[in-house]
Scaffold this motif. Structure first.
Motif, PDB file in Angstrom:
ATOM      1  N   GLU A  22       0.823  -1.195   0.000  1.00 21.81           N
ATOM      2  CA  GLU A  22       0.000   0.000   0.000  1.00 21.81           C
ATOM      3  C   GLU A  22       0.865   1.256   0.000  1.00 21.81           C
ATOM      4  N   MET A  23       0.469   2.249  -0.831  1.00 22.71           N
ATOM      5  CA  MET A  23       1.148   3.542  -0.891  1.00 22.71           C
ATOM      6  C   MET A  23       0.099   4.631  -1.015  1.00 22.71           C
ATOM      7  N   GLU A  24       0.429   5.801  -0.512  1.00 28.26           N
ATOM      8  CA  GLU A  24      -0.478   6.938  -0.619  1.00 28.26           C
ATOM      9  C   GLU A  24       0.331   8.182  -0.958  1.00 28.26           C
ATOM     10  N   PHE A  25      -0.173   8.978  -1.909  1.00 32.21           N
ATOM     11  CA  PHE A  25       0.509  10.189  -2.341  1.00 32.21           C
ATOM     12  C   PHE A  25      -0.458  11.365  -2.300  1.00 32.21           C
ATOM     13  N   ARG A  33      -4.106   6.739  -3.901  1.00 31.96           N
ATOM     14  CA  ARG A  33      -3.817   5.630  -3.003  1.00 31.96           C
ATOM     15  C   ARG A  33      -3.702   4.371  -3.836  1.00 31.96           C
ATOM     16  N   LEU A  34      -2.575   3.675  -3.717  1.00 33.27           N
ATOM     17  CA  LEU A  34      -2.339   2.424  -4.424  1.00 33.27           C
ATOM     18  C   LEU A  34      -2.390   1.303  -3.400  1.00 33.27           C
ATOM     19  N   SER A  35      -3.158   0.276  -3.707  1.00 32.79           N
ATOM     20  CA  SER A  35      -3.287  -0.839  -2.783  1.00 32.79           C
ATOM     21  C   SER A  35      -3.237  -2.127  -3.582  1.00 32.79           C
ATOM     22  N   ARG A  36      -2.433  -3.073  -3.118  1.00 35.16           N
ATOM     23  CA  ARG A  36      -2.286  -4.345  -3.816  1.00 35.16           C
ATOM     24  C   ARG A  36      -2.697  -5.458  -2.871  1.00 35.16           C
ATOM     25  N   ASN A  37      -3.494  -6.416  -3.394  1.00 38.20           N
ATOM     26  CA  ASN A  37      -3.840  -7.591  -2.608  1.00 38.20           C
ATOM     27  C   ASN A  37      -3.613  -8.818  -3.459  1.00 38.20           C
ATOM     28  N   SER A  38      -4.241  -9.925  -3.155  1.00 38.49           N
ATOM     29  CA  SER A  38      -3.945 -11.174  -3.856  1.00 38.49           C
ATOM     30  C   SER A  38      -4.677 -11.323  -5.172  1.00 38.49           C
ATOM     31  N   SER A  41      -4.963  -7.771 -10.030  1.00 40.29           N
ATOM     32  CA  SER A  41      -4.863  -6.376 -10.442  1.00 40.29           C
ATOM     33  C   SER A  41      -4.439  -5.486  -9.292  1.00 40.29           C
ATOM     34  N   THR A  42      -3.897  -4.347  -9.637  1.00 37.23           N
ATOM     35  CA  THR A  42      -3.549  -3.331  -8.668  1.00 37.23           C
ATOM     36  C   THR A  42      -4.623  -2.270  -8.737  1.00 37.23           C
ATOM     37  N   SER A  43      -5.170  -1.884  -7.600  1.00 41.44           N
ATOM     38  CA  SER A  43      -6.222  -0.879  -7.651  1.00 41.44           C
ATOM     39  C   SER A  43      -5.618   0.501  -7.484  1.00 41.44           C
ATOM     40  N   VAL A  44      -6.136   1.416  -8.252  1.00 41.66           N
ATOM     41  CA  VAL A  44      -5.700   2.800  -8.185  1.00 41.66           C
ATOM     42  C   VAL A  44      -6.941   3.636  -7.932  1.00 41.66           C
ATOM     43  N   ALA A  45      -6.969   4.348  -6.849  1.00 40.82           N
ATOM     44  CA  ALA A  45      -8.112   5.194  -6.542  1.00 40.82           C
ATOM     45  C   ALA A  45      -7.702   6.649  -6.689  1.00 40.82           C
ATOM     46  N   LEU A  46      -8.352   7.346  -7.593  1.00 36.87           N
ATOM     47  CA  LEU A  46      -8.101   8.772  -7.757  1.00 36.87           C
ATOM     48  C   LEU A  46      -9.207   9.494  -7.011  1.00 36.87           C
TER      49      LEU A  46
END
Length: 154
Positions: A22-25, A33-38, A41-46
């Motif tokens: 997880e990362m947040e900018f 906010r970038l969040s990766r789980n199993s 895909s990688t989710s990107v929330a704008l």
């Protein structure tokens, strides 16, 4: 100067290589906010910036209400083997041959579990841990990004 889309791509690549989940900018009016789980895909929330009418001191309920809630998903236990680079994931050494591994197989660290094809070059994907294959997270012939989950071991 890098565009914000270039920054997002770079952050996704970095997260894939480093194992960060997880990362947040925050930059000016952008909150990413970038969040990766199993999942594959990688989710990107704008998130749009709050209007100037809701700005206030940190922790202000008006700001918190303007941002969407993020629901944390339950992450399955086990170890994820991820794609080392962008390319096409292959579960078998050649068309028509049996796959390297199937659900239920026991694998040892260093054992080949797949192939990655990138620019017509094939690279072996080896297990970076020992365990039992619990789930195949990428399809045979699927195009995957660097860091995308391929297999889950238990």
């Amino acid at each position: 100067m890098m565009s914000w889309m270039d920054r997002i791509r770079e952050a996704i690549e970095l997260a894939g290589r480093s194992g960060v989940t997880e990362m947040e900018f925050r930059d000016g009016g952008f909150h990413i906010r970038l969040s990766r789980n199993s999942t594959p895909s990688t989710s990107v929330a704008l998130v749009p910036p709050p209007s100037t009418q809701t700005l206030g001191p940190a922790g202000d309920p008006a700001i918190s209400a303007a941002l969407p809630r993020v629901v944390e998903k339950v992450r399955p236990s086990g170890h994820i083997i991820s794609a080392p680079a962008y390319g096409i994931f292959h579960q078998r050494p050649a068309p028509g041959s049996p796959p390297f591994v199937v659900v239920g197989d026991r694998v040892e660290q260093g054992q080949q579990v797949g192939l990655m094809e990138s620019m017509k070059v094939f690279s072996a994907i080896e297990a970076d841990a020992s365990g039992t294959v619990m789930e195949l997270l990428a399809l045979d012939g699927e195009e995957v990004d660097a860091g995308a989950p391929l297999l889950r071991l238990l």
